[in-house]
Design an enzyme around this catalytic site. Structure first.
Site, mmCIF file in Angstrom:
data_model
loop_
_atom_site.group_PDB
_atom_site.id
_atom_site.type_symbol
_atom_site.label_atom_id
_atom_site.label_comp_id
_atom_site.label_asym_id
_atom_site.label_seq_id
_atom_site.Cartn_x
_atom_site.Cartn_y
_atom_site.Cartn_z
ATOM 1 N N ARG A 1 0.953 -1.231 0.014
ATOM 2 C CA ARG A 1 -0.043 0.173 0.009
ATOM 3 C C ARG A 1 1.005 1.248 -0.014
ATOM 4 O O ARG A 1 0.503 2.263 -0.525
ATOM 5 C CB ARG A 1 -0.806 -0.060 1.187
ATOM 6 C CG ARG A 1 -1.842 1.085 1.237
ATOM 7 C CD ARG A 1 -3.136 0.796 2.464
ATOM 8 N NE ARG A 1 -2.384 1.039 3.706
ATOM 9 C CZ ARG A 1 -3.206 0.689 4.514
ATOM 10 N NH1 ARG A 1 -4.438 0.071 4.648
ATOM 11 N NH2 ARG A 1 -2.658 0.913 5.857
ATOM 12 N N LYS B 1 -2.769 6.930 1.011
ATOM 13 C CA LYS B 1 -2.534 7.002 2.476
ATOM 14 C C LYS B 1 -1.467 8.192 2.662
ATOM 15 O O LYS B 1 -0.466 7.777 2.697
ATOM 16 C CB LYS B 1 -2.070 5.865 3.230
ATOM 17 C CG LYS B 1 -2.377 6.107 4.474
ATOM 18 C CD LYS B 1 -2.176 4.681 5.507
ATOM 19 C CE LYS B 1 -2.099 4.854 6.853
ATOM 20 N NZ LYS B 1 -3.480 5.487 7.585
ATOM 21 N N GLU C 1 -16.196 5.609 4.849
ATOM 22 C CA GLU C 1 -15.371 5.206 5.897
ATOM 23 C C GLU C 1 -15.436 5.969 7.153
ATOM 24 O O GLU C 1 -16.246 7.158 7.044
ATOM 25 C CB GLU C 1 -13.894 4.853 5.792
ATOM 26 C CG GLU C 1 -13.242 6.156 5.072
ATOM 27 C CD GLU C 1 -11.677 6.090 5.103
ATOM 28 O OE1 GLU C 1 -11.118 4.705 5.200
ATOM 29 O OE2 GLU C 1 -11.298 6.947 4.384
HETATM 30 N N1 PMP Z 1 -9.431 4.558 6.867
HETATM 31 C C1 PMP Z 1 -8.372 5.400 7.151
HETATM 32 C C2 PMP Z 1 -8.593 7.126 6.808
HETATM 33 C C3 PMP Z 1 -7.105 5.034 8.019
HETATM 34 O O1 PMP Z 1 -6.437 6.276 8.382
HETATM 35 C C4 PMP Z 1 -7.114 3.919 8.421
HETATM 36 C C5 PMP Z 1 -5.929 3.577 9.566
HETATM 37 N N2 PMP Z 1 -4.706 3.391 8.914
HETATM 38 C C6 PMP Z 1 -7.903 2.984 8.306
HETATM 39 C C7 PMP Z 1 -8.926 3.317 7.248
HETATM 40 C C8 PMP Z 1 -7.734 1.458 8.505
HETATM 41 O O2 PMP Z 1 -6.665 1.008 7.623
HETATM 42 P P1 PMP Z 1 -5.863 -0.132 8.378
HETATM 43 O O3 PMP Z 1 -6.650 -1.328 8.794
HETATM 44 O O4 PMP Z 1 -4.839 -0.487 7.320
HETATM 45 O O5 PMP Z 1 -4.949 0.374 9.525
#
Ligand code: PMP
Length: 286
Positions: free
Chosen positions: A52, A151, A184
């Site tokens: 990622r 990200k 989300e």
């Molecule tokens: N959405 C956002 C905006 C986030 O910052 C995160 C945390 N990294 C997640 C979802 C969850 O992703 P992950 O399970 O990879 O931590």
């Protein structure tokens, strides 16, 4: 005695881990990052996180100054140097030092920062009780703007949503996309349960492709729970039997209220509890 921080190509003392005020990561939020868990001394889903990270970097035309195996080794070395057995790693790639303009290509070399530290958890009582969330008026990033799957170091859109939740006395904010579908939470992915079926908004609705989300979908299927990724509306959230969020830091955490509507009987539901336990066991068994 501070931490050992990975800076560019080596470990340095925390006191010496400094970046320039001309770094575009600071000036413009120009860069990408990952938040990664360590369980029992092992980096959780290391490959998925690095994939990622490199994908995010590619989209913003950022050349990561280390190849993937070297990055993997640097993350492991940083965790080991700080004796992190159960903890959290923050991996940051900044655009590097440039001038005061926004052109990223004047920055000669990206910077790599790796911090391995203890993790701040939600208190255990909150997992038992469940969270209160609100719908944010802030719309999730449009896919033709900075893609929601990147990200990036610029979290301001999510921060605006987070502020709304703090103002409302809630723990988290739910973001909807420009079409009105659930995307989300400000820092986590969302799931609901209705009539025994687990529903998640598809990634294309504008969420980060969460590492925890993927693992939870896999664990649910192993449990024999049907999982459907489809667009969800605010109606679906309000009328869900169960509601929970997933993320690296939070793992799996129940939501019991949204915009004043109580979810189910007001406690984290049975599928939420099962998946939390399954995730807990899976993460610590690897
Ligand atoms: N959405 C956002 C905006 C986030 O910052 C995160 C945390 N990294 C997640 C979802 C969850 O992703 P992950 O399970 O990879 O931590």
């Amino acid at each position: 005695m501070g931490l050992k921080i990975w800076l560019d190509d080596k470990l340095v003392d925390q006191a010496d881990a400094k970046v320039s005020v001309f770094d575009h990561g600071l000036l413009y939020g120009d860069g990408v990052f990952e938040g990664i868990r360590v369980y029992g001394g092992k980096i959780f889903e290391h490959a998925a996180h690095l994939r990622r990270l490199y994908d995010s970097a590619k989209v913003i035309r950022l050349t990561v100054p280390m190849d993937l195996p070297a990055m993997q080794a640097a993350v492991e070395q940083t965790a080991a140097a700080n004796q992190i057995s159960d903890g959290y790693i923050r991996l940051i790639i900044t655009r590097g030092v440039g001038d005061l303009g926004i052109n990223p290509f004047v920055c000669k070399k990206a910077s790599v920062i790796i911090i391995a530290d203890a993790i701040q958890l939600y208190p255990e009582a909150l997992y038992e009780k469940g969270l209160k969330v609100v719908s944010a008026s802030t719309v999730r990033n449009h896919p033709m703007a900075i893609p929601p799957q990147v990200k990036s170091l610029n979290y301001l859109n999510n921060i605006l949503a987070k502020i709304e939740s703090v103002d409302a006395g809630a723990e988290e904010a739910i973001l909807f996309n420009h079409e009105g579908y659930v995307a989300e939470a400000a820092g986590d992915n969302v799931f609901i349960v209705k009539n025994g079926i687990l529903y998640a908004p598809p990634i294309q609705a504008g969420s980060l492709d969460g590492v925890t989300r993927r693992v939870v979908i896999e664990l649910a299927r192993r449990e024999g729970i049907e999982v459907i990724e489809q667009n969800l509306t605010r109606f679906d959230l309000y009328t869900a039997d169960e509601f929970f969020m997933t993320g690296t830091a939070a793992e799996v955490i129940g939501v019991v209220q949204i915009d004043g509507r109580v979810i189910g009987d007001g406690h984290p539901g049975p599928i939420t509890r099962t998946l939390r336990q399954q995730f807990f066991a899976y993460a610590r068994s690897r």
